[in-house]
Scaffold this motif. Structure first.
Motif, PDB file in Angstrom:
ATOM      1  N   HIS A 321       0.818  -1.219   0.000  1.00  0.00           N
ATOM      2  CA  HIS A 321       0.000   0.000   0.000  1.00  0.00           C
ATOM      3  C   HIS A 321       0.849   1.266   0.000  1.00  0.00           C
ATOM      4  CE1 HIS A 321       0.517  -1.377   4.243  1.00  0.00           C
ATOM      5  NE2 HIS A 321       0.950  -0.134   4.372  1.00  0.00           N
ATOM      6  N   ASN A 322       2.109   1.154  -0.411  1.00  0.00           N
ATOM      7  CA  ASN A 322       2.957   2.338  -0.519  1.00  0.00           C
ATOM      8  C   ASN A 322       3.884   2.181  -1.720  1.00  0.00           C
ATOM      9  OD1 ASN A 322       5.376   0.863   0.415  1.00  0.00           O
ATOM     10  ND2 ASN A 322       4.414   0.919   2.430  1.00  0.00           N
ATOM     11  N   MET A 353      -7.803   1.375  -1.682  1.00  0.00           N
ATOM     12  CA  MET A 353      -6.788   1.842  -0.739  1.00  0.00           C
ATOM     13  C   MET A 353      -7.404   2.734   0.332  1.00  0.00           C
ATOM     14  SD  MET A 353      -3.556   2.643  -3.312  1.00  0.00           S
ATOM     15  CE  MET A 353      -2.420   2.784  -1.911  1.00  0.00           C
ATOM     16  N   LEU A 354      -6.612   3.043   1.328  1.00  0.00           N
ATOM     17  CA  LEU A 354      -7.005   4.004   2.352  1.00  0.00           C
ATOM     18  C   LEU A 354      -6.644   5.408   1.884  1.00  0.00           C
ATOM     19  CD1 LEU A 354      -5.878   2.137   5.597  1.00  0.00           C
ATOM     20  CD2 LEU A 354      -8.150   2.189   4.547  1.00  0.00           C
ATOM     21  N   GLY A 355      -7.432   6.384   2.283  1.00  0.00           N
ATOM     22  CA  GLY A 355      -7.264   7.737   1.789  1.00  0.00           C
ATOM     23  C   GLY A 355      -6.024   8.440   2.263  1.00  0.00           C
ATOM     24  N   ASP A 356      -5.398   7.971   3.364  1.00  0.00           N
ATOM     25  CA  ASP A 356      -4.215   8.648   3.884  1.00  0.00           C
ATOM     26  C   ASP A 356      -2.908   8.076   3.329  1.00  0.00           C
ATOM     27  OD1 ASP A 356      -4.316   6.238   5.197  1.00  0.00           O
ATOM     28  OD2 ASP A 356      -4.527   7.078   7.214  1.00  0.00           O
ATOM     29  N   LYS A 357      -3.001   7.234   2.303  1.00  0.00           N
ATOM     30  CA  LYS A 357      -1.817   6.668   1.669  1.00  0.00           C
ATOM     31  C   LYS A 357      -1.388   7.524   0.467  1.00  0.00           C
ATOM     32  CE  LYS A 357      -1.746   3.299   4.542  1.00  0.00           C
ATOM     33  NZ  LYS A 357      -0.715   3.299   5.612  1.00  0.00           N
ATOM     34  N   ASP A 358      -0.169   7.307   0.000  1.00  0.00           N
ATOM     35  CA  ASP A 358       0.324   7.982  -1.199  1.00  0.00           C
ATOM     36  C   ASP A 358      -0.211   7.211  -2.410  1.00  0.00           C
ATOM     37  OD1 ASP A 358       1.661   9.203  -3.260  1.00  0.00           O
ATOM     38  OD2 ASP A 358       3.655   9.037  -2.364  1.00  0.00           O
ATOM     39  N   ILE A 359      -1.460   7.474  -2.736  1.00  0.00           N
ATOM     40  CA  ILE A 359      -2.150   6.696  -3.770  1.00  0.00           C
ATOM     41  C   ILE A 359      -1.502   6.890  -5.129  1.00  0.00           C
ATOM     42  CG2 ILE A 359      -4.365   6.352  -4.947  1.00  0.00           C
ATOM     43  CD1 ILE A 359      -5.733   7.197  -2.325  1.00  0.00           C
ATOM     44  N   SER A 360      -1.197   8.136  -5.479  1.00  0.00           N
ATOM     45  CA  SER A 360      -0.641   8.422  -6.811  1.00  0.00           C
ATOM     46  C   SER A 360       0.618   7.626  -7.080  1.00  0.00           C
ATOM     47  CB  SER A 360      -0.345   9.921  -6.942  1.00  0.00           C
ATOM     48  OG  SER A 360      -1.521  10.670  -6.998  1.00  0.00           O
ATOM     49  N   ASN A 361       1.607   7.752  -6.210  1.00  0.00           N
ATOM     50  CA  ASN A 361       2.885   7.090  -6.448  1.00  0.00           C
ATOM     51  C   ASN A 361       2.804   5.581  -6.255  1.00  0.00           C
ATOM     52  OD1 ASN A 361       4.542   9.336  -7.183  1.00  0.00           O
ATOM     53  ND2 ASN A 361       4.437  10.024  -5.059  1.00  0.00           N
ATOM     54  N   SER A 362       1.879   5.124  -5.428  1.00  0.00           N
ATOM     55  CA  SER A 362       1.694   3.676  -5.271  1.00  0.00           C
ATOM     56  C   SER A 362       1.156   3.068  -6.563  1.00  0.00           C
ATOM     57  CB  SER A 362       0.739   3.380  -4.114  1.00  0.00           C
ATOM     58  OG  SER A 362       1.272   3.837  -2.889  1.00  0.00           O
ATOM     59  N   ALA A 384     -10.257   5.489   0.833  1.00  0.00           N
ATOM     60  CA  ALA A 384     -10.195   6.473  -0.247  1.00  0.00           C
ATOM     61  C   ALA A 384     -11.490   6.398  -1.047  1.00  0.00           C
ATOM     62  CB  ALA A 384      -9.004   6.182  -1.143  1.00  0.00           C
ATOM     63  N   PRO A 385     -12.175   7.516  -1.271  1.00  0.00           N
ATOM     64  CA  PRO A 385     -13.416   7.476  -2.058  1.00  0.00           C
ATOM     65  C   PRO A 385     -13.132   7.052  -3.492  1.00  0.00           C
ATOM     66  CG  PRO A 385     -12.765   9.743  -1.584  1.00  0.00           C
ATOM     67  CD  PRO A 385     -11.863   8.866  -0.778  1.00  0.00           C
ATOM     68  N   ILE A 386     -14.117   6.456  -4.129  1.00  0.00           N
ATOM     69  CA  ILE A 386     -13.945   5.972  -5.495  1.00  0.00           C
ATOM     70  C   ILE A 386     -13.562   7.107  -6.431  1.00  0.00           C
ATOM     71  CG2 ILE A 386     -16.380   6.214  -6.109  1.00  0.00           C
ATOM     72  CD1 ILE A 386     -14.037   3.335  -7.149  1.00  0.00           C
ATOM     73  N   SER A 387     -14.053   8.335  -6.151  1.00  0.00           N
ATOM     74  CA  SER A 387     -13.703   9.487  -6.986  1.00  0.00           C
ATOM     75  C   SER A 387     -12.211   9.770  -6.940  1.00  0.00           C
ATOM     76  CB  SER A 387     -14.486  10.722  -6.531  1.00  0.00           C
ATOM     77  OG  SER A 387     -14.215  11.016  -5.169  1.00  0.00           O
ATOM     78  N   LEU A 388     -11.599   9.573  -5.766  1.00  0.00           N
ATOM     79  CA  LEU A 388     -10.159   9.799  -5.631  1.00  0.00           C
ATOM     80  C   LEU A 388      -9.372   8.709  -6.342  1.00  0.00           C
ATOM     81  CD1 LEU A 388      -7.834  11.438  -4.420  1.00  0.00           C
ATOM     82  CD2 LEU A 388      -8.049  10.062  -2.335  1.00  0.00           C
ATOM     83  N   MET A 389      -9.806   7.466  -6.204  1.00  0.00           N
ATOM     84  CA  MET A 389      -9.119   6.367  -6.881  1.00  0.00           C
ATOM     85  C   MET A 389      -9.143   6.565  -8.402  1.00  0.00           C
ATOM     86  SD  MET A 389      -7.862   4.347  -4.590  1.00  0.00           S
ATOM     87  CE  MET A 389      -7.385   3.007  -5.688  1.00  0.00           C
ATOM     88  N   THR A 390     -10.304   6.921  -8.937  1.00  0.00           N
ATOM     89  CA  THR A 390     -10.405   7.109 -10.388  1.00  0.00           C
ATOM     90  C   THR A 390      -9.608   8.327 -10.847  1.00  0.00           C
ATOM     91  OG1 THR A 390     -12.511   8.267 -10.068  1.00  0.00           O
ATOM     92  CG2 THR A 390     -12.612   5.942 -10.615  1.00  0.00           C
ATOM     93  N   GLU A 391      -9.578   9.359 -10.034  1.00  0.00           N
ATOM     94  CA  GLU A 391      -8.783  10.547 -10.385  1.00  0.00           C
ATOM     95  C   GLU A 391      -7.304  10.192 -10.522  1.00  0.00           C
ATOM     96  OE1 GLU A 391      -7.028  14.448  -8.081  1.00  0.00           O
ATOM     97  OE2 GLU A 391      -9.027  13.738  -7.504  1.00  0.00           O
ATOM     98  N   LYS A 392      -6.793   9.418  -9.583  1.00  0.00           N
ATOM     99  CA  LYS A 392      -5.371   9.038  -9.615  1.00  0.00           C
ATOM    100  C   LYS A 392      -5.086   8.092 -10.780  1.00  0.00           C
ATOM    101  CE  LYS A 392      -4.610  11.370  -5.839  1.00  0.00           C
ATOM    102  NZ  LYS A 392      -3.956  12.700  -5.927  1.00  0.00           N
ATOM    103  N   LEU A 393      -6.000   7.173 -11.056  1.00  0.00           N
ATOM    104  CA  LEU A 393      -5.801   6.233 -12.165  1.00  0.00           C
ATOM    105  C   LEU A 393      -5.895   6.931 -13.517  1.00  0.00           C
ATOM    106  CD1 LEU A 393      -7.830   3.192 -10.795  1.00  0.00           C
ATOM    107  CD2 LEU A 393      -5.379   3.200 -11.296  1.00  0.00           C
ATOM    108  N   ASN A 394      -6.771   7.912 -13.608  1.00  0.00           N
ATOM    109  CA  ASN A 394      -6.942   8.629 -14.868  1.00  0.00           C
ATOM    110  C   ASN A 394      -5.685   9.369 -15.306  1.00  0.00           C
ATOM    111  OD1 ASN A 394      -9.515   8.212 -16.022  1.00  0.00           O
ATOM    112  ND2 ASN A 394     -10.468   9.390 -14.367  1.00  0.00           N
ATOM    113  N   ALA A 395      -4.752   9.554 -14.400  1.00  0.00           N
ATOM    114  CA  ALA A 395      -3.510  10.256 -14.739  1.00  0.00           C
ATOM    115  C   ALA A 395      -2.654   9.463 -15.722  1.00  0.00           C
ATOM    116  CB  ALA A 395      -2.710  10.542 -13.463  1.00  0.00           C
TER     117      ALA A 395
END
Length: 442
Positions: A321-322, A353-362, A384-395
Motif C-alpha cells: 500500500h505504498n 486503498m485508504l485515503g491517507d496513503k500515497d495513492i498516486s505514487n503507489s 479512499a473514495p472511489i472518486s479519488l481512486m479514479t482521479e489518480k488512475l486517470n492520470a
C-alpha cells in the motif's frame, strides 16, 4: 476504581464484544506515545526477560522477515532441543487472533479475554488506544506461555510504538521508505530516525535496508558497540549466482561465512537476507540445506500469495500500500510473466486503498505492468473514495472499471480474465482480507 471500568468484566464474555469495546475506548485510532502504556505496563509488571526478544521495524518487509525467523527458530536444534517461538504482529487479515501466534498457532479467545480483564482492572482512569490495549494483552499472554523466543513486529514507526516499551535483545530495521508521513515525517531521514528508536545499547542491531538513511546508521553507531551493528552491503550481502526465466540461485555472505546455491524464496529475497543475519548474530547454526528448507516453508498470507485456480487464471494477493511495496510488486509481476513467455499474459489489477496513503505514487509504480484496472471503495472510515481512486488512475490509464465494492470488482475481473492471465489484488490489508475469504471458501 469506578464501576464503569468493571463493566466489561461483568458483561463481556466474547472476544468480539471486547474488541468492539476497545475500538471506542480512546479518542484517537492512532495516538503515538509511550507514557500511557508504560504506566499500565508497570502496574501489570510486564517482563519478558525470560525470552530472547527480537523487535522488527521498517516500512515494508516486517511480516515476511518475522515469518522466516519464526520458521528457522522453530526448526533450529542448536541447543539440542526444540524452541518455542512467538510472533506478535499487526494488523490481522481475517481474525484478530492472528496477531499473536505461539509455535504457529493463533492465540485463543480465552487467553485474550483473561488478559483484557487484567488490563481493565489495572488501568483505572488511564485511557489506552486499541493498539496499546491489545499489545499489552499480547505481552500478558506471553508472560504466561513463556516461549524461548519472542518476535515483536512494530506497528507504526518505532520510537513511539507500543512495542517499544520492551527492551529487546535484537533490533531489526528492514526497509525505510515513505509511508504514514503524517505521523513519521515527510522524508526517509526523518522516518528513519523514528524507526531507529527501537535500538538500544548492548544489543545486536541488524539493518537490512540496502540504502539505509544516515539517521539510522548514525543512531546505531551512537550506541557505542559498532561490532554488534550489522549493516546490509557493509557487513552482509547477497550475490546472484544463476538466473533463468523461472528460477535463480543466490549466495548470502557475512565475512568468511557464506551460503551458496540458495533457492529463490516465495518472499522478498532481501528479507531472507536480513533474517539470516539476525539468526547468525544469535548463534543459530545455519547451512545451505537448512536455509533452503526454511525458504520452502516460508509463505505468508497476503504477501505475494498465489492462488492457482483449476479452471481460471492465477491470482496474486498482496497487502502492498505504498510506493516501495508497489515497486517490488512490479518486479514480481515481470517475473511472473516470464513463467508464461509465449502466452501474451494480461494482468488485471483489483485495487482499493485508504485515503491517507500515497495513492498516486503507489499506483504509478505498477502502471507499466497492469493492463486493466478494477477499483472500488473500501467499507472502512479511512477509505479512499472511489472518486479519488479514479482521479489518480486517470492520470495514466483509460482502462478503469469502477464498482460498488471490492468483491464485485474481483468477481468481474475474474470473469473477464483468460486462463493464462493474472489477477493482482492489492492496496490494503482490508482489500486482501475481503478477497482472500472468498478464495478460501471456494
Amino acid at each position: 476504581m469506578s464501576s464503569c471500568h468493571l463493566t466489561p468484566y461483568l458483561q463481556f464474555t466474547r472476544l468480539d464484544e471486547w474488541l468492539s469495546y476497545l475500538e471506542n475506548l480512546h479518542t484517537k485510532e492512532i495516538d503515538l506515545g509511550l507514557t500511557r502504556i508504560k504506566q499500565v505496563a508497570d502496574i501489570l509488571a510486564i517482563d519478558l526477560s525470560f525470552a530472547t526478544v527480537i523487535t522488527v521495524a521498517g516500512t515494508n518487509g516486517k511480516g515476511t522477515t518475522c515469518a522466516f525467523m519464526e520458521n528457522a527458530l522453530l526448526g533450529d536444534t542448536t541447543h539440542g532441543k526444540a524452541n518455542s517461538v512467538a510472533v506478535y504482529s499487526s494488523p490481522h487479515i481475517e481474525h484478530f487472533n492472528e496477531r499473536l501466534r505461539i509455535n504457529k498457532r493463533d492465540v485463543n479467545d480465552a487467553a485474550l479475554i483473561k488478559a483484557f480483564i487484567q488490563i481493565e482492572q489495572a488501568r483505572g482512569t488511564i485511557s489506552l488506544s486499541y493498539y496499546e490495549y491489545t499489545t499489552l494483552a499480547a505481552l500478558l499472554v506471553l508472560m504466561v506461555e513463556k516461549p524461548n523466543y519472542i518476535i515483536l513486529e512494530v506497528g507504526l514507526g518505532g520510537r513511539l510504538d507500543a512495542t517499544n516499551i520492551i527492551d529487546a535483545n535484537v533490533a531489526v530495521i528492514t526497509t525505510i521508505d515513505l509511508d504514514h508521513q503524517s505521523f513519521l515525517g515527510n522524508d526517509r531521514e526523518t522516518i528513519g530516525f523514528e524507526k531507529a528508536g527501537i535500538m538500544r545499547a548492548n544489543q545486536n542491531i541488524v539493518i537490512g535496508d540496502t540504502n539505509a538513511p544516515k539517521s539510522v546508521i548514525a543512531h546505531a553507531n551512537s550506541l557505542g558497540d559498532n561490532g554488534r551493528v550489522y549493516l546490509r552491503n557493509d557487513n552482509f550481502c547477497i550475490y546472484e549466482e544463476t538466473s533463468t526465466e523461472a528460477t535463480s540461485s543466490w549466495t548470502w555472505q557475512y565475512q568468511s561465512t557464506s551460503f551458496t546455491k540458495l533457492n529463490s524464496p516465495f518472499i522478498p529475497r532481501d528479507n531472507v537476507a536480513t533474517a539470516l543475519m539476525v539468526l547468525l548474530s544469535l548463534g543459530i547454526k545455519l547451512s545451505t540445506a537448512f536455509i533452503n528448507q526454511i525458504i520452502e516453508k516460508t509463505k505468508v498470507a497476503g504477501r505475494t500469495e498465489v492462488f492457482k485456480q483449476s479452471n481460471g487464471c492465477d491470482i496474486v494477493l498482496d497487502v502492498g500500500h505504498n510506493p516501495q511495496a508497489t515497486r517490488y510488486l512490479a518486479g514480481y509481476l515481470q517475473k511472473m510473466k516470464l513463467t508464461k513467455p509465449n502466452s501474451n499474459r494480461k494482468v488485471y489489477a483489483v485495487v482499493a486503498m485508504l485515503g491517507d496513503k500515497d495513492i498516486s505514487n503507489s499506483l504509478l509504480g505498477l502502471k507499466d505492468e497492469i493492463d486493466y484496472w478494477y477499483t472500488s471503495e473500501l467499507n472502512v472510515p479511512r477509505a479512499a473514495p472511489i472518486s479519488l481512486m479514479t482521479e489518480k488512475l486517470n492520470a495514466f490509464t483509460n482502462n478503469i472499471n469502477c464498482f460498488d465494492n471490492i468483491g464485485e470488482a474481483f468477481r468481474i475481473a475474474n470473469e473477464q480474465a483468460n486462463t493464462d492471465d493474472l489477477i493482482l489484488v492489492f492496496g490494503s490489508f482490508y482489500t486482501v482480507a475481503a478477497i482472500r475469504q472468498q478464495l478460501l471458501i471456494n
